[in-house]
Design an enzyme around this catalytic site. Structure first.
Site, PDB file in Angstrom:
ATOM      1  N   ASP A  47       0.875  -1.184  -0.027  1.00 27.97           N
ATOM      2  CA  ASP A  47      -0.142  -0.030   0.037  1.00 27.97           C
ATOM      3  C   ASP A  47       0.718   1.205   0.165  1.00 27.97           C
ATOM      4  O   ASP A  47       1.814   1.521   0.894  1.00 27.97           O
ATOM      5  CB  ASP A  47      -0.914   0.073   1.090  1.00 27.97           C
ATOM      6  CG  ASP A  47      -2.212  -1.080   1.214  1.00 27.97           C
ATOM      7  OD1 ASP A  47      -2.574  -0.865   0.150  1.00 27.97           O
ATOM      8  OD2 ASP A  47      -2.072  -1.661   1.862  1.00 27.97           O
ATOM      9  N   HIS A  78      -0.142  -0.992  -4.827  1.00 25.88           N
ATOM     10  CA  HIS A  78      -1.567  -0.316  -4.715  1.00 25.88           C
ATOM     11  C   HIS A  78      -1.320   1.520  -4.404  1.00 25.88           C
ATOM     12  O   HIS A  78      -1.091   1.646  -3.310  1.00 25.88           O
ATOM     13  CB  HIS A  78      -2.395  -0.813  -3.659  1.00 25.88           C
ATOM     14  CG  HIS A  78      -3.779  -0.243  -3.236  1.00 25.88           C
ATOM     15  ND1 HIS A  78      -4.539  -0.320  -2.325  1.00 25.88           N
ATOM     16  CD2 HIS A  78      -4.458   0.865  -3.899  1.00 25.88           C
ATOM     17  CE1 HIS A  78      -5.475   0.373  -2.343  1.00 25.88           C
ATOM     18  NE2 HIS A  78      -5.513   1.035  -3.368  1.00 25.88           N
ATOM     19  N   GLY A 158      -7.990  -1.831  10.833  1.00 25.17           N
ATOM     20  CA  GLY A 158      -8.987  -2.596  11.680  1.00 25.17           C
ATOM     21  C   GLY A 158     -10.403  -2.206  11.696  1.00 25.17           C
ATOM     22  O   GLY A 158     -11.408  -2.676  12.547  1.00 25.17           O
ATOM     23  N   ASP A 190      -9.955  -6.728  -0.705  1.00 22.39           N
ATOM     24  CA  ASP A 190      -8.996  -5.921   0.169  1.00 22.39           C
ATOM     25  C   ASP A 190      -9.656  -5.267   1.379  1.00 22.39           C
ATOM     26  O   ASP A 190     -10.517  -4.309   0.936  1.00 22.39           O
ATOM     27  CB  ASP A 190      -7.963  -4.992  -0.552  1.00 22.39           C
ATOM     28  CG  ASP A 190      -6.929  -4.179   0.298  1.00 22.39           C
ATOM     29  OD1 ASP A 190      -6.738  -4.670   1.404  1.00 22.39           O
ATOM     30  OD2 ASP A 190      -6.356  -3.743  -0.343  1.00 22.39           O
ATOM     31  N   GLY A 192     -10.887  -5.770   5.883  1.00 23.63           N
ATOM     32  CA  GLY A 192     -11.815  -6.423   6.459  1.00 23.63           C
ATOM     33  C   GLY A 192     -11.656  -8.049   6.442  1.00 23.63           C
ATOM     34  O   GLY A 192     -12.450  -8.608   6.352  1.00 23.63           O
TER      35      GLY A 192
END
Length: 238
Positions: A47, A78, A158, A190, A192
Site C-alpha cells: 500500500d 496499490h 482494523g 482487500d 476487513g
C-alpha cells in the site's frame, strides 16, 4: 530478483490465493518478514498512500526496492495518490521494482496512467473504493490484470467489513465473465479480511484476499495458510 514474465497467467487457479499486505509486517525486520511469509505468499501487496488521497503516509520507493531484493514473488503496488503526482509515483515505483501497479477508479487521469503502466511493461490494476459502483470498472476491463475491491475505507486499519462487500464481488465477477477480451483478471478482496469474512468473500468470487494481521499476527502461519488454501472458491473465473 523478479518473477517470471508470465507470472500473472501462472498464478494458482484451483485455490484461494494469499496476497500478503506488507503494511502489517514488522517493518524493522522487513527482510525477515518476507522470508517468513514467502513460502505461503502468491503476491505481496504494498500500500502506498500520499496523505491526501488517503489519510495515511504509507510505503516509499526505497522500501519497495528492499522488498524487490528480498523476494522473486510478484510485488503488487496499490497507489492511493492524488492525480497531480500519480504519474510520477507510477514511474518511481516501477523503477523500485513493482511488477503490478493498481490505481484508483476515482483518479481523473485513469486512461493516461493505465497507458503509462502498460508502457513500463507492468501489469495494470484498478481499485474501487467502497462507495464506487462496480460498473465503474467496466470501461477498463480490457486494460487490466487485477481488479481490487475494497471492503473498508482506505488508509485505516482494523475496520469491519462493509456489508455489501460480498455482493460487490459477485457483481464484479459477473462483469469479468461478460468481457470479450482474452487474458486473466484476478479479482482481489482487500480490507476487513478476517477469519469470519474470508469464506463468504471466497464464495462470492475473490481469487485472492489481501492478508494483513490474519497472516502476520498468526501464532501458526502454516496452519492458517492451510485453512486459507482449503476455502471453497468459485471455479471458472479468469
Amino acid at each position: 530478483m523478479r518473477p517470471s514474465p508470465d507470472w500473472l497467467e501462472s498464478l494458482p487457479k484451483d485455490r484461494l490465493m494469499a496476497e500478503m499486505s506488507l503494511w502489517s509486517a514488522d517493518l524493522a525486520r522487513l527482510g525477515a518478514e518476507i522470508a517468513r511469509t514467502e513460502p505461503f505468499t502468491d503476491l505481496y501487496h504494498i500500500d502506498v498512500a500520499d496523505g491526501h488521497f488517503a489519510p495515511a503516509l504509507l510505503f516509499f520507493p526505497d522500501l519497495v526496492a528492499v522488498c524487490r531484493r528480498s523476494t522473486a514473488k510478484p510485488l503488487h503496488v496499490h497507489l492511493m495518490a492524488s492525480d497531480v503526482i500519480l504519474e510520477a509515483q507510477i514511474r518511481q515505483f516501477a523503477d523500485a521494482g513493482a511488477d503490478a501497479i493498481s490505481i484508483h477508479a476515482e483518479n481523473q487521469n485513469l486512461e493516461v496512467c493505465l497507458d503509462l503502466i502498460d508502457s513500463l511493461g507492468l501489469v495494470a490494476g484498478i481499485v474501487l473504493q467502497v462507495q464506487t459502483p462496480v460498473a465503474a470498472a467496466g470501461a477498463v476491463l480490457d486494460r487490466i490484470g487485477l481488479l481490487t475491491l475494497l471492503g473498508t475505507r482506505i488508509g485505516v486499519k482494523g475496520q469491519a467489513l462493509d456489508a455489501q462487500a460480498a455482493d460487490r464481488l459477485r457483481e464484479a465477477r459477473a462483469l469479468i465473465a461478460k468481457r470479450m477480451t482474452p487474458g486473466p483478471i484476478v479479482l482481489c478482496a482487500d480490507g476487513g479480511i478476517r477469519e469470519n469474512t474470508v469464506p463468504d468473500l471466497a464464495k462470492a468470487g475473490a481469487r485472492t484476499v489481501v492478508m494483513g494481521s490474519l497472516a502476520f499476527a498468526s501464532e501458526n502461519l502454516a496452519e492458517r495458510m492451510a485453512w486459507i488454501h482449503a476455502q471453497p472458491v468459485e471455479r471458472g473465473l479468469a
